[in-house]
Design a protein around this motif. Structure first.
Motif, PDB file in Angstrom:
ATOM      1  N   LEU A  27     -80.275  64.722  41.974  1.00  0.00           N
ATOM      2  CA  LEU A  27     -80.081  66.399  42.165  1.00  0.00           C
ATOM      3  C   LEU A  27     -78.814  66.430  42.176  1.00  0.00           C
ATOM      4  CD1 LEU A  27     -83.887  67.592  43.053  1.00  0.00           C
ATOM      5  CD2 LEU A  27     -82.457  67.335  40.630  1.00  0.00           C
ATOM      6  N   TYR A  28     -78.481  65.970  43.634  1.00  0.00           N
ATOM      7  CA  TYR A  28     -77.219  66.544  44.093  1.00  0.00           C
ATOM      8  C   TYR A  28     -76.172  65.748  43.895  1.00  0.00           C
ATOM      9  CZ  TYR A  28     -73.540  66.749  47.986  1.00  0.00           C
ATOM     10  OH  TYR A  28     -72.436  66.558  48.437  1.00  0.00           O
ATOM     11  N   THR A  29     -75.718  63.856  43.366  1.00  0.00           N
ATOM     12  CA  THR A  29     -75.025  63.842  42.226  1.00  0.00           C
ATOM     13  C   THR A  29     -74.946  64.274  41.177  1.00  0.00           C
ATOM     14  OG1 THR A  29     -75.053  61.489  43.666  1.00  0.00           O
ATOM     15  CG2 THR A  29     -74.358  61.887  41.530  1.00  0.00           C
ATOM     16  N   ASN A  30     -76.212  65.157  40.402  1.00  0.00           N
ATOM     17  CA  ASN A  30     -75.781  65.437  39.312  1.00  0.00           C
ATOM     18  C   ASN A  30     -74.444  67.126  39.765  1.00  0.00           C
ATOM     19  OD1 ASN A  30     -76.159  66.198  35.956  1.00  0.00           O
ATOM     20  ND2 ASN A  30     -77.726  68.077  37.667  1.00  0.00           N
ATOM     21  N   LEU A  31     -75.088  67.343  40.866  1.00  0.00           N
ATOM     22  CA  LEU A  31     -74.038  68.453  41.188  1.00  0.00           C
ATOM     23  C   LEU A  31     -72.807  68.547  41.485  1.00  0.00           C
ATOM     24  CD1 LEU A  31     -76.812  70.640  43.257  1.00  0.00           C
ATOM     25  CD2 LEU A  31     -76.074  71.653  40.125  1.00  0.00           C
ATOM     26  N   LEU A  32     -72.852  67.468  42.013  1.00  0.00           N
ATOM     27  CA  LEU A  32     -71.654  66.821  42.444  1.00  0.00           C
ATOM     28  C   LEU A  32     -70.251  66.795  40.932  1.00  0.00           C
ATOM     29  CD1 LEU A  32     -69.230  65.819  44.535  1.00  0.00           C
ATOM     30  CD2 LEU A  32     -70.484  63.286  44.470  1.00  0.00           C
ATOM     31  N   PHE A  33     -71.228  65.776  40.081  1.00  0.00           N
ATOM     32  CA  PHE A  33     -70.424  65.909  39.172  1.00  0.00           C
ATOM     33  C   PHE A  33     -69.834  67.050  38.092  1.00  0.00           C
ATOM     34  CE2 PHE A  33     -71.877  61.946  39.235  1.00  0.00           C
ATOM     35  CZ  PHE A  33     -70.568  60.822  39.453  1.00  0.00           C
ATOM     36  N   TYR A  34     -70.649  67.644  38.313  1.00  0.00           N
ATOM     37  CA  TYR A  34     -70.647  69.481  37.198  1.00  0.00           C
ATOM     38  C   TYR A  34     -69.317  69.591  38.514  1.00  0.00           C
ATOM     39  CZ  TYR A  34     -74.047  69.966  33.769  1.00  0.00           C
ATOM     40  OH  TYR A  34     -74.919  69.602  33.132  1.00  0.00           O
ATOM     41  N   GLY A  75     -65.262  70.247  36.439  1.00  0.00           N
ATOM     42  CA  GLY A  75     -65.016  71.627  36.520  1.00  0.00           C
ATOM     43  C   GLY A  75     -65.973  72.778  36.117  1.00  0.00           C
ATOM     44  N   ASN A  76     -67.856  72.390  35.803  1.00  0.00           N
ATOM     45  CA  ASN A  76     -68.783  72.787  35.240  1.00  0.00           C
ATOM     46  C   ASN A  76     -68.821  73.891  35.917  1.00  0.00           C
ATOM     47  OD1 ASN A  76     -68.367  72.221  32.594  1.00  0.00           O
ATOM     48  ND2 ASN A  76     -70.301  71.032  32.243  1.00  0.00           N
ATOM     49  N   LEU A  77     -68.810  73.470  37.045  1.00  0.00           N
ATOM     50  CA  LEU A  77     -69.150  74.753  38.441  1.00  0.00           C
ATOM     51  C   LEU A  77     -68.108  75.020  39.439  1.00  0.00           C
ATOM     52  CD1 LEU A  77     -72.696  72.687  40.081  1.00  0.00           C
ATOM     53  CD2 LEU A  77     -72.856  74.988  38.383  1.00  0.00           C
ATOM     54  N   THR A  78     -67.971  76.312  39.921  1.00  0.00           N
ATOM     55  CA  THR A  78     -67.177  76.678  40.353  1.00  0.00           C
ATOM     56  C   THR A  78     -67.915  75.980  41.778  1.00  0.00           C
ATOM     57  OG1 THR A  78     -67.986  79.090  40.893  1.00  0.00           O
ATOM     58  CG2 THR A  78     -65.978  78.559  39.464  1.00  0.00           C
ATOM     59  N   LYS A  79     -66.462  75.986  43.489  1.00  0.00           N
ATOM     60  CA  LYS A  79     -67.129  75.778  44.487  1.00  0.00           C
ATOM     61  C   LYS A  79     -68.728  76.729  44.866  1.00  0.00           C
ATOM     62  CE  LYS A  79     -64.290  73.914  47.410  1.00  0.00           C
ATOM     63  NZ  LYS A  79     -63.443  73.800  49.068  1.00  0.00           N
ATOM     64  N   GLU A  80     -68.256  78.019  44.787  1.00  0.00           N
ATOM     65  CA  GLU A  80     -69.094  79.237  45.085  1.00  0.00           C
ATOM     66  C   GLU A  80     -70.933  78.610  44.083  1.00  0.00           C
ATOM     67  OE1 GLU A  80     -69.781  83.707  44.439  1.00  0.00           O
ATOM     68  OE2 GLU A  80     -68.263  83.369  43.689  1.00  0.00           O
ATOM     69  N   LYS A 132     -74.777  77.972  45.725  1.00  0.00           N
ATOM     70  CA  LYS A 132     -75.542  78.876  45.438  1.00  0.00           C
ATOM     71  C   LYS A 132     -76.667  77.617  44.856  1.00  0.00           C
ATOM     72  CE  LYS A 132     -73.582  82.735  44.203  1.00  0.00           C
ATOM     73  NZ  LYS A 132     -73.075  84.043  43.386  1.00  0.00           N
ATOM     74  N   HIS A 133     -76.452  76.267  44.262  1.00  0.00           N
ATOM     75  CA  HIS A 133     -77.289  75.712  43.433  1.00  0.00           C
ATOM     76  C   HIS A 133     -77.779  74.454  44.191  1.00  0.00           C
ATOM     77  CE1 HIS A 133     -77.730  76.346  39.377  1.00  0.00           C
ATOM     78  NE2 HIS A 133     -76.245  76.268  38.673  1.00  0.00           N
ATOM     79  N   VAL A 134     -76.800  73.748  45.299  1.00  0.00           N
ATOM     80  CA  VAL A 134     -77.276  73.662  46.405  1.00  0.00           C
ATOM     81  C   VAL A 134     -78.335  74.320  47.404  1.00  0.00           C
ATOM     82  CG1 VAL A 134     -75.755  71.667  46.470  1.00  0.00           C
ATOM     83  CG2 VAL A 134     -75.472  73.525  48.057  1.00  0.00           C
ATOM     84  N   ARG A 135     -77.689  75.673  48.054  1.00  0.00           N
ATOM     85  CA  ARG A 135     -78.883  76.407  49.010  1.00  0.00           C
ATOM     86  C   ARG A 135     -80.627  76.399  47.624  1.00  0.00           C
ATOM     87  NH1 ARG A 135     -76.442  82.154  50.313  1.00  0.00           N
ATOM     88  NH2 ARG A 135     -76.930  82.495  47.503  1.00  0.00           N
ATOM     89  N   GLY A 178     -76.523  82.099  54.167  1.00  0.00           N
ATOM     90  CA  GLY A 178     -74.492  81.770  54.162  1.00  0.00           C
ATOM     91  C   GLY A 178     -73.873  82.107  53.403  1.00  0.00           C
ATOM     92  N   ASP A 179     -72.409  82.278  53.408  1.00  0.00           N
ATOM     93  CA  ASP A 179     -71.508  82.838  52.540  1.00  0.00           C
ATOM     94  C   ASP A 179     -71.068  81.798  51.625  1.00  0.00           C
ATOM     95  OD1 ASP A 179     -71.182  85.486  54.102  1.00  0.00           O
ATOM     96  OD2 ASP A 179     -70.176  84.603  55.403  1.00  0.00           O
ATOM     97  N   PRO A 180     -71.186  81.950  50.291  1.00  0.00           N
ATOM     98  CA  PRO A 180     -70.560  81.066  49.612  1.00  0.00           C
ATOM     99  C   PRO A 180     -69.217  81.492  49.352  1.00  0.00           C
ATOM    100  CG  PRO A 180     -72.169  82.852  48.310  1.00  0.00           C
ATOM    101  CD  PRO A 180     -72.123  83.334  49.908  1.00  0.00           C
ATOM    102  N   PRO A 181     -68.279  79.999  49.477  1.00  0.00           N
ATOM    103  CA  PRO A 181     -66.763  79.312  49.262  1.00  0.00           C
ATOM    104  C   PRO A 181     -66.567  80.508  48.421  1.00  0.00           C
ATOM    105  CG  PRO A 181     -68.084  78.034  49.045  1.00  0.00           C
ATOM    106  CD  PRO A 181     -68.964  78.768  49.106  1.00  0.00           C
TER     107      PRO A 181
END
Length: 184
Positions: free
Chosen positions: A103-110, A114-119, A123-126, A179-182
């Motif tokens: 699950l985490y690695t999938n978010l990391l690759f996304y 560039g399919n996810l911004t850092k913000e 939000k997904h990991v939260r 938490g404050d999203p970056p």
């Protein structure tokens, strides 16, 4: 009078040479400008191709990662190879941790492609870290992340560590506001 005509003729000749030189410089500058535009266009094309190639490589790596994790999830003996946790875990926990890793690695690759911004990553990991098993996995793999200094993965890992600390200290049940999203 003859001297004045020669001098005037000399000025006319000099003016013609000057105009010719200016015209030559203008043609030369236009050619250089065209060449520079062509080089910039080609450079943009090469950079785009390189990004596409990098995305293909990351997608291939993600497929390979999932295939390896799938084999470990299907075969407890193979899963033992991936047991690098700080404490001993049961076979059930190991399978759960492998899935949490997926699950985490999938978010990391996304994020990396560039399919996810850092913000959005934040939000997904939260959300996924609301699960106590995912949190246990994160804490059990702390020493593995310690060796990732100066990488985007280390930066995101620190972001998750900070978020988990804030979630644990929060005195609200509304986890989605902790938490404050970056910013980008």
């Amino acid at each position: 009078m003859a001297t004045q005509k020669a001098w005037t003729r000399g000025l006319g000749t000099a003016a013609a040479i000057g105009v010719g030189a200016l015209a030559g410089m203008a043609v030369s500058l236009a050619a250089q400008h065209h060449a520079m535009r062509s080089l910039h266009t080609r450079l943009d094309e090469l950079e785009s191709a390189a990004r596409s190639h990098q995305h293909d490589d990351l997608a291939s790596q993600q497929r390979q990662h999932w295939e390896l994790l799938s084999k470990a999830l299907d075969d407890p003996e193979l899963a033992e190879v991936l047991d690098l946790y700080e404490a001993s875990v049961s076979p059930k926990q190991r399978r759960q941790y492998l899935f949490a890793n997926a699950l985490y690695t999938n978010l990391l690759f996304y994020y990396r492609i560039g399919n996810l911004t850092k913000e959005e990553f934040f939000k997904h990991v939260r959300g996924i870290f609301q699960n106590p098993i995912v949190r246990d996995y994160w804490y059990a793999t702390r020493q593995q992340r310690a060796s990732l200094a100066d990488t985007d993965e280390a930066e995101l890992g620190q972001l998750v560590d900070d978020l988990l600390r804030q979630l644990e200290e929060a005195d609200t049940e509304e986890w989605w506001v902790v938490g404050d999203p970056p910013s980008a």
